[in-house]
Design an enzyme around this catalytic site. Structure first.
Site, PDB file in Angstrom:
ATOM      1  N   SER A 160      62.680 -22.644  86.851  1.00 43.54           N
ATOM      2  CA  SER A 160      62.193 -24.044  87.565  1.00 43.54           C
ATOM      3  C   SER A 160      62.772 -23.745  89.692  1.00 43.54           C
ATOM      4  O   SER A 160      63.783 -23.276  89.209  1.00 43.54           O
ATOM      5  CB  SER A 160      62.843 -24.813  86.514  1.00 43.54           C
ATOM      6  OG  SER A 160      62.763 -24.569  85.410  1.00 43.54           O
TER       7      SER A 160
ATOM      8  N   GLU B  52      72.613 -28.812  75.773  1.00 43.95           N
ATOM      9  CA  GLU B  52      73.472 -28.819  74.521  1.00 43.95           C
ATOM     10  C   GLU B  52      74.180 -30.152  74.815  1.00 43.95           C
ATOM     11  O   GLU B  52      73.702 -31.418  75.447  1.00 43.95           O
ATOM     12  CB  GLU B  52      74.495 -28.660  75.546  1.00 43.95           C
ATOM     13  CG  GLU B  52      74.014 -26.508  75.961  1.00 43.95           C
ATOM     14  CD  GLU B  52      73.011 -26.418  76.651  1.00 43.95           C
ATOM     15  OE1 GLU B  52      71.776 -25.505  76.313  1.00 43.95           O
ATOM     16  OE2 GLU B  52      72.751 -26.986  77.602  1.00 43.95           O
TER      17      GLU B  52
ATOM     18  N   HIS C 105      55.765 -24.328  87.075  1.00 43.86           N
ATOM     19  CA  HIS C 105      54.997 -23.272  86.670  1.00 43.86           C
ATOM     20  C   HIS C 105      53.882 -22.615  87.190  1.00 43.86           C
ATOM     21  O   HIS C 105      53.150 -23.252  86.686  1.00 43.86           O
ATOM     22  CB  HIS C 105      55.289 -21.971  85.478  1.00 43.86           C
ATOM     23  CG  HIS C 105      57.238 -21.771  85.271  1.00 43.86           C
ATOM     24  ND1 HIS C 105      58.170 -20.615  84.544  1.00 43.86           N
ATOM     25  CD2 HIS C 105      58.379 -23.037  84.713  1.00 43.86           C
ATOM     26  CE1 HIS C 105      58.741 -20.706  84.448  1.00 43.86           C
ATOM     27  NE2 HIS C 105      59.535 -21.712  84.452  1.00 43.86           N
TER      28      HIS C 105
ATOM     29  N   ARG D  88      56.497 -17.516  82.751  1.00 46.58           N
ATOM     30  CA  ARG D  88      57.837 -17.300  82.067  1.00 46.58           C
ATOM     31  C   ARG D  88      57.248 -17.441  80.475  1.00 46.58           C
ATOM     32  O   ARG D  88      57.007 -18.553  80.362  1.00 46.58           O
ATOM     33  CB  ARG D  88      58.787 -17.120  82.718  1.00 46.58           C
ATOM     34  CG  ARG D  88      60.077 -16.786  81.895  1.00 46.58           C
ATOM     35  CD  ARG D  88      61.962 -17.140  82.057  1.00 46.58           C
ATOM     36  NE  ARG D  88      61.977 -16.880  82.644  1.00 46.58           N
ATOM     37  CZ  ARG D  88      62.476 -17.284  83.341  1.00 46.58           C
ATOM     38  NH1 ARG D  88      63.099 -17.897  84.301  1.00 46.58           N
ATOM     39  NH2 ARG D  88      63.882 -16.129  83.528  1.00 46.58           N
ATOM     40  N   THR D  89      57.485 -16.958  79.510  1.00 44.30           N
ATOM     41  CA  THR D  89      57.649 -17.256  77.885  1.00 44.30           C
ATOM     42  C   THR D  89      58.792 -17.257  77.620  1.00 44.30           C
ATOM     43  O   THR D  89      59.876 -16.219  77.926  1.00 44.30           O
ATOM     44  CB  THR D  89      57.039 -15.652  76.933  1.00 44.30           C
ATOM     45  OG1 THR D  89      54.915 -15.669  77.189  1.00 44.30           O
ATOM     46  CG2 THR D  89      57.052 -16.274  76.156  1.00 44.30           C
TER      47      THR D  89
ATOM     48  N   ASN E 140      71.384 -29.476  88.128  1.00 38.20           N
ATOM     49  CA  ASN E 140      71.941 -30.502  87.346  1.00 38.20           C
ATOM     50  C   ASN E 140      73.140 -30.276  86.415  1.00 38.20           C
ATOM     51  O   ASN E 140      74.016 -29.126  86.321  1.00 38.20           O
ATOM     52  CB  ASN E 140      70.911 -31.348  85.721  1.00 38.20           C
ATOM     53  CG  ASN E 140      71.331 -30.262  85.227  1.00 38.20           C
ATOM     54  OD1 ASN E 140      69.906 -29.507  84.735  1.00 38.20           O
ATOM     55  ND2 ASN E 140      72.126 -30.623  83.630  1.00 38.20           N
TER      56      ASN E 140
END
Ligand code: 8IG
Length: 264
Positions: free
Chosen positions: A28, A186, A60, A85-86, A228
């Site tokens: 990102s 989180e 992406h 990307r996975t 962030n």
């Protein structure tokens, strides 16, 4: 892995480039780096290359690109830019997560640069700050490797490449990256836990890819873009809009940084 060799053969065939020198995995906020680095000579939709898919991750490009650039010694080189990307949280299994770096190795690359957007645990790292990854904490409770593949991970994030990055920008900080499974962010308590464990950055990518890259014989450089402050580090809740905005604002500086590192 056979799947990687198959993907590398399709890339060589579609791009006309027999061997790529380096691979970039763009996370990102890192998308514009390919255009700054050099000239795109081939752009292949990800779904046309075996084992890749158009990831649903915003930002992406969903394509694989072959970019020709000139290195600091004036030599013409080719970079394989993986814009698809996975992530482990997509639930497609660890082989899909590791496929990009394995394909890069099969395409001839000796180095992979793994970039990502992530949360920062240090208040002084404002959104838009790039941070070199010095090491990682793999909190996914899994591995990209299967069977008795015992791989040493000392200096997994190449001290040589980190020194080159700091020659390009001496102000670059370093930090330990924690990969969580996601896709949720989180809790503040988990961020505090990551800090107590020695983490400085929290994200949902990179660690598993780095392990697979080491196993595939690649030298690894990891660079995070703090988009962030991790949950609880600042009183405001996370906003995805803020994440995307910080990435876009930092794009010119981090794209130039990445291009200069790759050219060294
Ligand atoms: N786990 C985790 N991943 C992220 N990706 C981005 I952009 N920001 C974050 C974050 O704060 N935590």
């Amino acid at each position: 892995m056979a799947a990687a060799r198959q993907a590398a053969a399709v890339i060589a065939d579609r791009s006309g480039v027999k061997r790529h020198d380096i691979a970039l995995v763009l996370g990102s906020g890192w998308g514009p780096a390919a255009d700054v680095l050099g000239e795109t000579i081939a752009q292949i939709p990800a779904e046309e290359v075996p084992g890749f898919s158009r990831s649903g991750v915003p930002g992406h490009s969903g394509t694989l690109r072959s970019v020709r650039y000139t290195d600091a010694q004036g030599t013409s080189r080719h970079a394989l830019v993986l814009g698809a990307r996975t992530h482990f949280y997509e639930g497609r299994g660890v082989r899909r997560v590791a496929h990009g770096v394995r394909t890069a190795a099969a395409a001839g690359a000796g180095i992979v640069v793994l970039t990502n957007g992530c949360g920062g645990l240090r208040p002084e790292w404002a959104p838009g700050t790039p941070v070199l990854i010095s090491d990682h904490l793999n909190l996914t409770a899994t591995s990209p490797l299967e069977g008795a593949t015992f791989v040493d991970l000392t200096d997994l994030y190449s001290p040589r490449l980190r020194a080159i990055a700091r020659e390009v920008d001496a102000s670059l900080d370093e930090g330990v990256y924690c990969q969580f499974r996601g896709p949720h962010y989180e809790t503040p308590a988990e961020v505090q836990m990551a800090g107590r464990l020695g983490g400085d950055l929290v994200g949902m990518s990179t660690a598993l890819e780095a392990i697979a890259a080491r196993h595939a014989g690649l030298e690894v450089l990891g660079v995070s873009l703090v988009t962030n402050l991790a949950a609880g580090i600042s009183p405001e809740p996370l906003s995805h809009a803020e994440v995307l905005e910080a990435g876009q604002a930092a794009a010119p500086r981090i794209s130039e940084l990445l291009a200069q590192i790759v050219r060294r």
